[in-house]
Design an enzyme around this catalytic site. Structure first.
Site, PDB file in Angstrom:
ATOM      1  N   GLU A  51     -10.176  59.309  74.199  1.00 15.41           N
ATOM      2  CA  GLU A  51     -10.810  60.081  75.273  1.00 15.41           C
ATOM      3  C   GLU A  51     -10.967  59.297  76.563  1.00 15.41           C
ATOM      4  OE1 GLU A  51     -14.473  57.991  73.595  1.00 15.41           O
ATOM      5  OE2 GLU A  51     -12.381  58.380  73.073  1.00 15.41           O
ATOM      6  N   HIS A  68     -10.092  54.463  71.701  1.00 13.17           N
ATOM      7  CA  HIS A  68     -10.750  55.571  72.400  1.00 13.17           C
ATOM      8  C   HIS A  68      -9.712  56.480  73.057  1.00 13.17           C
ATOM      9  CE1 HIS A  68     -15.103  54.582  72.270  1.00 13.17           C
ATOM     10  NE2 HIS A  68     -14.675  53.332  72.152  1.00 13.17           N
ATOM     11  N   CYS A 112     -14.092  55.354  67.238  1.00 11.23           N
ATOM     12  CA  CYS A 112     -14.808  54.084  67.360  1.00 11.23           C
ATOM     13  C   CYS A 112     -15.981  54.041  66.372  1.00 11.23           C
ATOM     14  CB  CYS A 112     -15.242  53.839  68.801  1.00 11.23           C
ATOM     15  SG  CYS A 112     -15.725  52.123  69.136  1.00 11.23           S
TER      16      CYS A 112
END
Length: 248
Positions: free
Chosen positions: A188, A186, A96
């Site tokens: 994660e 993202h 990001c």
């Protein structure tokens, strides 16, 4: 086998409502399958000095609520450090803000996305270059990922390969050289992270013509996007001579 640790460059903090789950480096470490002792965190946003990368297997750069276009001193210092790390051959994975900062560091263009805010579980479409990429090869041509952003990479750095896009973003992932990747999404994020961001950004989503409630209902797991972090870890260890590479 003793592995070199991974350096996580922290460029921002999660929303206050999500901090009970820890900070971004923790989310990334868990998703990447790394033990706590296998990572070192530096808080670039709050002035931690950025170390010599030669002592690390690779570098992961977190997301942030900051904007690359603000050209904050800490951000510009981090960009210069990233540029040196990449040109020196260090494996780098930016997420990001980290993706945008990497693009900026290497001469790409970052600014507000003309298509507006992108939020929720989106569908990634892989570009042809992805099918020969060390991280993306073998993945389906389309798969879900989590995203929340206003700014984007409008122009990838010269010589970079664009690897993925969405309906609202023409550069969701790129690779520069053999060892540097940026992803706008993202990997994660788990579903509870994504739901928290959609709820918190509901007013902004409405201002950009979206419906936060509908976006929240459509949130699903994104295991293939998450898998990219573990692939990066394996690739970085292989590059530093600390482990064989297996896809999956």
């Amino acid at each position: 086998m003793n592995h070199l640790p991974f350096l996580i460059v922290e460029t921002g903090r999660p929303l206050a409502s999500l901090r009970r789950y820890g900070r971004f480096p923790h989310w990334i470490r868990v998703a990447a399958g790394l033990e706590e002792q296998e990572t070192v965190v530096v808080d670039a946003e709050h002035g931690d000095p950025l170390p010599d990368v030669r002592g690390y297997a690779g570098v992961l750069v977190t997301g942030s609520a900051a904007y690359v276009t603000d050209r904050a001193d800490w951000s510009e210092r981090s960009a210069a450090w990233l540029r040196e790390a990449v040109h020196g051959g260090s494996p780098v994975f930016g997420i990001c803000y980290g993706h945008q900062l990497l693009a900026h560091a290497l001469g790409g263009q970052v600014d507000y996305n003309p298509a507006g805010r992108e939020s929720g579980t989106i569908e990634l479409s892989l570009d042809p270059a992805a099918h020969q990429d060390p991280l993306f090869s073998g993945l389906p041509s389309r798969f879900p990922a989590h995203a929340t952003h206003l700014q984007t990479v409008l122009r990838a750095p010269e010589g970079a390969s664009v690897l993925a896009r969405s309906t609202l973003d023409g550069c969701h992932a790129f690779r520069w050289g053999d060892r540097a990747w940026g992803v706008q999404f993202h990997p994660e994020f788990a579903t509870h992270h994504m739901r928290g961001y959609v709820r918190a950004r509901a007013q902004c989503i409405r201002q950009h013509g979206g419906c936060a409630r509908s976006i929240e209902r459509a949130i699903t797991a994104a295991p293939l996007a998450r898998q990219l972090l573990r692939r990066f870890v394996r690739q970085a260890r292989h590059a530093s001579g600390h482990g064989a590479v297996k896809q999956g």
